[in-house]
Scaffold this motif. Structure first.
Motif, PDB file in Angstrom:
ATOM      1  N   ALA A 172       5.993   4.538   6.435  1.00 48.52           N
ATOM      2  CA  ALA A 172       6.723   4.686   5.177  1.00 48.52           C
ATOM      3  C   ALA A 172       6.024   5.636   4.226  1.00 48.52           C
ATOM      4  O   ALA A 172       6.669   6.289   3.404  1.00 48.52           O
ATOM      5  N   ASN A 173       4.719   5.724   4.307  1.00 49.00           N
ATOM      6  CA  ASN A 173       3.942   6.566   3.392  1.00 49.00           C
ATOM      7  C   ASN A 173       3.500   7.873   4.030  1.00 49.00           C
ATOM      8  O   ASN A 173       2.606   8.548   3.511  1.00 49.00           O
ATOM      9  N   GLY A 174       4.114   8.243   5.169  1.00 50.21           N
ATOM     10  CA  GLY A 174       3.732   9.456   5.858  1.00 50.21           C
ATOM     11  C   GLY A 174       2.649   9.205   6.890  1.00 50.21           C
ATOM     12  O   GLY A 174       2.114   8.098   7.008  1.00 50.21           O
ATOM     13  N   VAL A 175       2.334  10.237   7.647  1.00 47.84           N
ATOM     14  CA  VAL A 175       1.351  10.134   8.732  1.00 47.84           C
ATOM     15  C   VAL A 175       0.394  11.319   8.638  1.00 47.84           C
ATOM     16  O   VAL A 175       0.818  12.461   8.427  1.00 47.84           O
ATOM     17  N   ILE A 176      -0.896  11.038   8.770  1.00 45.10           N
ATOM     18  CA  ILE A 176      -1.910  12.086   8.860  1.00 45.10           C
ATOM     19  C   ILE A 176      -2.524  12.007  10.256  1.00 45.10           C
ATOM     20  O   ILE A 176      -3.114  10.984  10.626  1.00 45.10           O
ATOM     21  N   TYR A 177      -2.349  13.072  11.021  1.00 45.09           N
ATOM     22  CA  TYR A 177      -2.783  13.098  12.421  1.00 45.09           C
ATOM     23  C   TYR A 177      -3.966  14.054  12.565  1.00 45.09           C
ATOM     24  O   TYR A 177      -3.851  15.247  12.313  1.00 45.09           O
ATOM     25  N   ILE A 178      -5.116  13.504  12.955  1.00 44.78           N
ATOM     26  CA  ILE A 178      -6.342  14.296  13.107  1.00 44.78           C
ATOM     27  C   ILE A 178      -6.585  14.567  14.594  1.00 44.78           C
ATOM     28  O   ILE A 178      -6.592  13.634  15.405  1.00 44.78           O
ATOM     29  N   THR A 179      -6.770  15.822  14.918  1.00 43.57           N
ATOM     30  CA  THR A 179      -7.097  16.222  16.289  1.00 43.57           C
ATOM     31  C   THR A 179      -8.523  16.744  16.314  1.00 43.57           C
ATOM     32  O   THR A 179      -8.884  17.615  15.505  1.00 43.57           O
ATOM     33  N   THR A 180      -9.334  16.229  17.209  1.00 42.60           N
ATOM     34  CA  THR A 180     -10.720  16.687  17.295  1.00 42.60           C
ATOM     35  C   THR A 180     -10.855  17.821  18.313  1.00 42.60           C
ATOM     36  O   THR A 180      -9.966  18.070  19.120  1.00 42.60           O
ATOM     37  N   LYS A 181     -11.987  18.496  18.270  1.00 44.88           N
ATOM     38  CA  LYS A 181     -12.183  19.698  19.062  1.00 44.88           C
ATOM     39  C   LYS A 181     -12.372  19.392  20.541  1.00 44.88           C
ATOM     40  O   LYS A 181     -12.874  18.329  20.911  1.00 44.88           O
ATOM     41  N   PHE A 225     -13.485  18.209  13.592  1.00 43.55           N
ATOM     42  CA  PHE A 225     -12.029  18.233  13.518  1.00 43.55           C
ATOM     43  C   PHE A 225     -11.501  19.611  13.879  1.00 43.55           C
ATOM     44  O   PHE A 225     -11.970  20.626  13.362  1.00 43.55           O
ATOM     45  N   GLU A 226     -10.521  19.637  14.750  1.00 41.35           N
ATOM     46  CA  GLU A 226      -9.837  20.882  15.101  1.00 41.35           C
ATOM     47  C   GLU A 226      -8.735  21.188  14.092  1.00 41.35           C
ATOM     48  O   GLU A 226      -8.563  22.327  13.656  1.00 41.35           O
ATOM     49  N   SER A 227      -7.966  20.158  13.719  1.00 44.31           N
ATOM     50  CA  SER A 227      -6.887  20.339  12.757  1.00 44.31           C
ATOM     51  C   SER A 227      -6.496  18.989  12.184  1.00 44.31           C
ATOM     52  O   SER A 227      -6.786  17.933  12.760  1.00 44.31           O
ATOM     53  N   ILE A 228      -5.844  19.029  11.032  1.00 47.24           N
ATOM     54  CA  ILE A 228      -5.283  17.840  10.400  1.00 47.24           C
ATOM     55  C   ILE A 228      -3.824  18.146  10.094  1.00 47.24           C
ATOM     56  O   ILE A 228      -3.524  19.085   9.343  1.00 47.24           O
ATOM     57  N   SER A 229      -2.919  17.375  10.685  1.00 48.13           N
ATOM     58  CA  SER A 229      -1.492  17.574  10.474  1.00 48.13           C
ATOM     59  C   SER A 229      -0.943  16.455   9.595  1.00 48.13           C
ATOM     60  O   SER A 229      -1.267  15.284   9.799  1.00 48.13           O
ATOM     61  N   VAL A 230      -0.126  16.838   8.620  1.00 45.92           N
ATOM     62  CA  VAL A 230       0.513  15.879   7.726  1.00 45.92           C
ATOM     63  C   VAL A 230       1.998  15.846   8.056  1.00 45.92           C
ATOM     64  O   VAL A 230       2.692  16.862   7.926  1.00 45.92           O
ATOM     65  N   LEU A 231       2.481  14.694   8.518  1.00 46.22           N
ATOM     66  CA  LEU A 231       3.877  14.503   8.882  1.00 46.22           C
ATOM     67  C   LEU A 231       4.600  13.913   7.682  1.00 46.22           C
ATOM     68  O   LEU A 231       4.241  12.829   7.213  1.00 46.22           O
ATOM     69  N   LYS A 232       5.649  14.619   7.199  1.00 40.34           N
ATOM     70  CA  LYS A 232       6.172  14.290   5.879  1.00 40.34           C
ATOM     71  C   LYS A 232       7.591  13.729   5.866  1.00 40.34           C
ATOM     72  O   LYS A 232       7.923  12.937   4.997  1.00 40.34           O
ATOM     73  N   ASP A 233       8.457  14.137   6.769  1.00 36.85           N
ATOM     74  CA  ASP A 233       9.849  13.693   6.658  1.00 36.85           C
ATOM     75  C   ASP A 233      10.191  12.667   7.729  1.00 36.85           C
ATOM     76  O   ASP A 233       9.377  12.336   8.596  1.00 36.85           O
ATOM     77  N   ALA A 234      11.408  12.140   7.675  1.00 38.09           N
ATOM     78  CA  ALA A 234      11.816  11.064   8.577  1.00 38.09           C
ATOM     79  C   ALA A 234      11.829  11.513  10.031  1.00 38.09           C
ATOM     80  O   ALA A 234      11.471  10.754  10.928  1.00 38.09           O
ATOM     81  N   SER A 266       0.829  -1.208   0.000  1.00 38.19           N
ATOM     82  CA  SER A 266       0.000   0.000   0.000  1.00 38.19           C
ATOM     83  C   SER A 266       0.862   1.256   0.000  1.00 38.19           C
ATOM     84  O   SER A 266       1.963   1.284   0.553  1.00 38.19           O
ATOM     85  N   ASN A 267       0.332   2.327  -0.613  1.00 39.39           N
ATOM     86  CA  ASN A 267       0.974   3.642  -0.602  1.00 39.39           C
ATOM     87  C   ASN A 267       0.184   4.658   0.218  1.00 39.39           C
ATOM     88  O   ASN A 267       0.450   5.853   0.146  1.00 39.39           O
ATOM     89  N   THR A 268      -0.776   4.189   0.992  1.00 39.52           N
ATOM     90  CA  THR A 268      -1.632   5.081   1.772  1.00 39.52           C
ATOM     91  C   THR A 268      -0.967   5.452   3.094  1.00 39.52           C
ATOM     92  O   THR A 268      -0.451   4.580   3.801  1.00 39.52           O
ATOM     93  N   PRO A 269      -0.966   6.736   3.476  1.00 44.57           N
ATOM     94  CA  PRO A 269      -0.370   7.139   4.754  1.00 44.57           C
ATOM     95  C   PRO A 269      -1.087   6.512   5.948  1.00 44.57           C
ATOM     96  O   PRO A 269      -2.258   6.117   5.863  1.00 44.57           O
ATOM     97  N   LEU A 270      -0.381   6.448   7.062  1.00 45.12           N
ATOM     98  CA  LEU A 270      -0.973   6.049   8.331  1.00 45.12           C
ATOM     99  C   LEU A 270      -1.878   7.177   8.810  1.00 45.12           C
ATOM    100  O   LEU A 270      -1.482   8.346   8.816  1.00 45.12           O
ATOM    101  N   VAL A 271      -3.104   6.845   9.208  1.00 41.77           N
ATOM    102  CA  VAL A 271      -4.058   7.851   9.683  1.00 41.77           C
ATOM    103  C   VAL A 271      -4.308   7.615  11.170  1.00 41.77           C
ATOM    104  O   VAL A 271      -4.648   6.501  11.594  1.00 41.77           O
ATOM    105  N   LEU A 272      -4.121   8.669  11.965  1.00 44.30           N
ATOM    106  CA  LEU A 272      -4.327   8.615  13.410  1.00 44.30           C
ATOM    107  C   LEU A 272      -5.417   9.600  13.797  1.00 44.30           C
ATOM    108  O   LEU A 272      -5.423  10.755  13.362  1.00 44.30           O
ATOM    109  N   LEU A 273      -6.327   9.139  14.628  1.00 45.23           N
ATOM    110  CA  LEU A 273      -7.408   9.976  15.137  1.00 45.23           C
ATOM    111  C   LEU A 273      -7.205  10.146  16.630  1.00 45.23           C
ATOM    112  O   LEU A 273      -7.371   9.194  17.397  1.00 45.23           O
ATOM    113  N   ASP A 274      -6.790  11.337  17.041  1.00 44.11           N
ATOM    114  CA  ASP A 274      -6.473  11.598  18.452  1.00 44.11           C
ATOM    115  C   ASP A 274      -5.507  10.554  18.993  1.00 44.11           C
ATOM    116  O   ASP A 274      -5.620  10.102  20.136  1.00 44.11           O
TER     117      ASP A 274
END
Length: 988
Positions: free
Chosen positions: A221-230, A201-210, A176-184
């Protein structure tokens, strides 16, 4: 005694004189960004310990001494302001959003949040303003064009569709090439996002580098998307209700209108020799129509309703955020719909000065009706092949229902939708809880548990009363339960020696996932009123069940250091163990190291007034990918009845005990700058290399296996991310601003190693080629044009052997005999080289306007629709594109298509189209009603009226239904939708 009374009198006189010189200043504090009142803003007299704070309506009242010259306004997330008060008694202030503060507390990998200016890693954060109030169930859809490096496409117009995500190119050819998605902080399936309310959602952060991602090791390996709720805030109770309505239609209708009308098609078919002119005249006399079938198979103005409700606030040391929402969306195809209910409760409390706890309860249910007609069906993706002289309406204006359309011999789509339903229900549950303990200053111990749980039920079949097969109904039902559990324990210690600041983190994480499923089906069911599984024919029943599990066990650590908040270093290490790999290769260690130099803090730059910020950072590290099936390392068996018609077991998977981690190394260098308190620019370069790829390697059929997965092959990605935004205009007095932005990702991929010593490999039946030293490319026979002398089609002969990786267009090497042996590298890359977006945010007093564009360049698609719509000799009698009128005749030798005695279209390079596009992705125009209008309605503290648009304009040369499809091939696409809507939000 007399002297004492005199002294007291003088003292009282002085005091009363001083009080008489005091004056009361009142005013309102609002946000410059959207004009909303800001509660909880600190208002202080400059140079004195006198202050107050604004109420829920943003108003304040403060008694100040005569000597006061200025007031100071400050609030978390906003730039502080000092306002000279002169002799006036009213001060209204508009605070500007602090871009740093909004993303200040960013979670990049366990532990407590860190100010963005102190993060070594590459992190992009999108605020709630971007994702909320959009007329779509999919929050990720709003991210398109918002984050440099994040490619996001929506491949379908189904209202329940999830977006495809890819960060910095294609990092794996097999996994897979899909980033890891984290919710809180808890892992969730990326498809879960559609089941959540974006307005939570309060914010969505995309973590891109090592430096930002390696702490997540195996999954990053495919990056991380971190979702923070309100969350709520103490002393700021609010209640909000929002109602929204929009209507949908086809976003890009060029393809749907590009079919012949009655006059064109009937004349062409006479030339084809399908019928005589007399027969055609008789046909058109019987069916005197020129019907537009695209308007019939796709609804115009399909409605979407959404209602959101939330209350938030806090008292003492406990905060709360509670919300509920309802969404009902119709798709533009018949039997395409989605409705969703969600509820959320976020509660955080400070039990004592050293103990804190939090609980999140999030759940919901949604129902989906899916259009069951496939892309290759004349009732679905190929519906426009219907001849325009036929109509789904009878002479009296009624619609054909339960009987085939006269002449066409096809049932109406709404009748088929009723007779062949495909219904899907999903229950979603995302709870999490944490407990933090601070036993000594600087030390934080935290334990957190979270769950991503879904229960899914799918029901589909054909009703027994279906006129096409009466009394012979079929019914299938499937049920599955998926649960991902994440348990994380961390210890973080912050300490310093003088100006040397340290943060050390150690942790353990355990993740496991389980899937349980079963399904059943029946056929030959005669009872429409009792259309149940048990009522089908006893000999036509089927049942199956399955179970799958996996687990990760991980230990990790991170050490951060900075000197004088100027020089930063950080490093992380993580050991992961996965059940998906062979017993000897389950464990792997990943690491990163990064540094940042805040150059602006140096003496030679600190006093440069026009330079606001300059930071240089670099990182290098590794991460892993295990996104494959759960048991591919094992030899497995499956039940079969092929042995004397009795149950037996047969080996169905070869397995590979040596299967291990796919590994990635990534290096990033970035520069962040700011100028003139208006311009902010970030440029990053990255180099990404993936080795030991998890590829299904083809095997000789004599082995008994078509493919076996191995760790083999290497691919590289490199490129630049550019992010720019500018305060083109700002006027705090008028609360006016215009802030354009632009971001782009330039990416190139290259394969550097394949398998079995191969230099080239064509993936069967895909039109995709892997070649060492080249990017992933399209591979098809290359069209050489029509022979002007005789009207025959022509193709170039390819190079022999593995030299097919080099496109050959030799005019002396041409054939008119088509075959798949002509397949060769077309030189057209599979993935776009440029993706990005631009737009602006603007406001004036209570008015605001946001505009967002997204674009993709170098994107190509195999337009398989053309094989059907530009092939009249293969599909005689059906409607076609007007382009087929340009065929070879002795009078038209420079033609697009060969003569009528030849097949017009083959699966060749003509079908590969440039699907680059520019899309006006979103527009929102709103008005926050002024207090003067609302003051008579005391219960309403704020109101907002807004208009929204989505996918308003599409510019592309692609001739298919939708250029946004994220695939190598498109056929019968359910196109993306254009939406216009309005909404009203009330705050109490």
């Amino acid at each position: 005694m007399k002297k004492l009374l005199q002294s007291l009198f003088i003292l009282l006189f002085v005091a009363s004189s001083a009080m008489a010189q005091n004056r009361t200043i009142t005013g309102t504090v609002t946000s410059k960004e959207d004009g909303l009142p800001l509660p909880g803003v600190s208002v202080k007299v400059k140079g004195a310990n006198i202050g107050a704070s604004t109420g829920a309506n943003g108003r304040f009242s403060l008694s100040v001494p005569a000597s006061a010259t200025a007031l100071e306004f400050s609030s978390l997330g906003f730039l502080s302001q000092t306002i000279n008060i002169g002799s006036g008694t009213t001060v209204n202030v508009s605070l500007e959003t602090d871009a740093k503060a909004l993303t200040e507390v960013v979670v990049t990998g366990y532990g407590t949040g860190r100010p963005v200016g102190t993060i070594v890693g590459s992190v992009a954060t999108v605020s709630s303003r971007v994702v909320d109030s959009k007329p779509t169930a999919n929050a990720f859809d709003a991210l398109q064009g918002q984050v440099a490096g994040l490619q996001l496409f929506s491949s379908s117009g189904e209202p329940s569709v999830a977006s495809s995500l890819r960060l910095h190119g294609v990092g794996s050819l097999g996994a897979s090439n899909t980033p890891l998605v984290l919710l809180d902080g808890a892992q969730v399936d990326p498809n879960v996002i559609v089941s959540l309310n974006p307005n939570d959602f309060e914010s969505i952060s995309v973590l891109k580098d090592a430096s930002a991602t390696s702490i997540y090791g195996a999954r990053a390996a495919n990056g991380v998307i971190y979702i923070t709720t309100k969350k709520g805030r103490v002393g700021q109770p609010t209640m909000s209700i929002q109602q929204q309505y929009s209507e949908s239609s086809i976003a890009y209708d060029k393809f749907f209108k590009n079919v012949m009308n009655t006059a064109e098609l009937s004349a062409f078919q006479v030339k084809q020799g399908l019928r005589t002119q007399a027969a055609t005249d008789a046909l058109l006399a019987q069916y005197p129509n020129d019907f537009k079938w695209y308007d019939y198979y796709h609804k115009n103005g399909a409605p979407t309703y959404q209602t959101d409700f939330n209350i938030s606030g806090g008292a003492n040391k406990t905060t709360y955020y509670i919300s509920g929402s309802y969404l009902n969306a119709e798709g533009i195809r018949y039997r395409s719909a989605y409705d969703r209910y969600t509820i959320r409760a976020n509660v955080n409390t400070e039990i004592s000065s050293y103990l804190k706890a939090g609980l999140i309860l999030s759940g919901g249910t949604d129902n989906r009706q899916l259009n069951g007609w496939g892309s290759n069906s004349t009732n679905g993706g190929l519906a426009l092949l219907a001849q325009p002289w036929f109509s789904p309406y009878k002479a009296d204006g009624s619609e054909y229902y339960g009987e085939t359309i006269a002449g066409l011999g096809r049932y109406a789509p709404n009748y088929l939708a009723d007779m062949m339903p495909d219904d899907y229900n999903r229950l979603q549950f995302n709870p999490s809880a944490y407990l933090t303990l601070t036993p000594i200053a600087g030390l934080t111990l935290k334990t957190q548990g979270g769950m991503d749980g879904t229960i899914e039920r799918n029901t589909w079949g054909t009703r027994p009363v279906y006129a096409g097969s009466p009394g012979n109904g079929s019914l299938d039902e499937s049920y599955s339960r998926n649960i991902i559990k994440t348990w994380t324990n961390t210890a973080e210690y912050k300490f310093n020696f003088g100006q040397n600041n340290f943060t050390a983190l150690a942790g353990h994480e355990y993740v496991d996932g389980t899937n349980n499923s079963f399904s059943a089906g029946t056929a030959a069911s005669p009872f429409n009123e009792m259309w149940l599984l048990q009522n089908g024919n006893a000999t036509n029943r089927r049942v199956s069940s399955g179970k799958s599990e996996y687990a990760f066990n991980s230990f990790f650590g991170r050490l951060e250091y900075n000197f004088k908040n100027r020089y930063y270093l950080d490093g992380s290490i993580r050991e992961d163990k996965s059940s998906r790999f062979g017993s000897e290769r389950q464990s792997a260690t990943f690491w990163s190291i990064g540094g940042m130099w805040r150059m602006k803090e140096e003496s030679f730059l600190k006093d440069v007034s026009w330079l606001d910020e300059m930071s240089l950072r670099a990182s290098h590290g590794t991460s892993g990918n295990s996104a494959i099936g759960n048991y591919e390392h094992l030899q497995t068996a499956a039940a079969t009845t092929n042995y004397t018609n009795n149950p037996a077991l047969a080996i169905n998977q070869a397995g590979n005990a040596e299967l291990g981690w796919e590994k990635q190394t990534k290096t990033t260098v970035g520069l962040t700058t700011g100028f003139f308190n208006r311009v902010r620019l970030t440029v990053e370069y990255y180099f990404r290399k993936t080795t030991d790829q998890l590829i299904n390697v083809p095997q000789p059929f004599t082995t008994g296996w078509a493919n076996i997965r191995y760790n083999i092959g290497t691919i590289q990605n490199s490129g630049f991310d550019v992010t720019l935004d500018v305060d083109a205009y700002k006027n705090n007095t008028a609360k006016a601003f215009v802030t354009p932005y632009f971001n782009a990702n330039f990416n190139k991929n290259k394969i550097t190693e394949l398998f079995q010593g191969k230099q080239t490999y064509i993936i069967p039946n895909t039109g995709v080629l892997w070649a060492v030293g080249q990017p992933v490319s399209f591979s098809y026979p290359i069209w050489a044009g029509v022979n002007a002398a005789n009207g025959a089609p022509q193709w170039y002969l390819p190079n022999s052997g593995e030299a097919i990786a080099n496109p050959r267009k030799d005019p002396s090497a041409i054939t008119s005999n088509f075959s798949t042996a002509l397949e060769q590298n077309t030189g057209i890359e599979r993935y776009p080289w440029l993706n990005g977006g631009f737009g602006f945010r603007s406001g004036y007093k209570g008015l605001y306007m946001d505009v967002d564009f997204s674009f993709s360049l170098g994107k190509y698609l195999i337009n398989n629709d053309r094989y059907f719509f530009e092939n009249p000799t293969q599909f005689p009698g059906f409607n076609q594109s007007p382009t087929v009128l340009d065929y070879w005749t002795p009078q038209n030798t420079d033609a697009r298509f060969p003569s009528l005695s030849n097949q017009f279209t083959q699966f060749d390079s003509r079908l590969i189209e440039n699907a680059s596009f520019l899309r006006l992705k979103a527009v929102q125009i709103g008005w926050n009603l002024p207090e003067s209008i609302l003051k008579s309605v005391k219960v309403v503290k704020g109101a907002r009226i807004f208009l929204v648009g989505r996918n308003i304009l599409t510019v592309t040369d692609y001739t298919g239904p939708d250029p946004e499809v994220d695939s190598n091939l498109a056929l019968g696409t359910n196109p993306n939708t254009r939406q216009f809507g309005m909404g009203l939000q009330l705050r109490f």
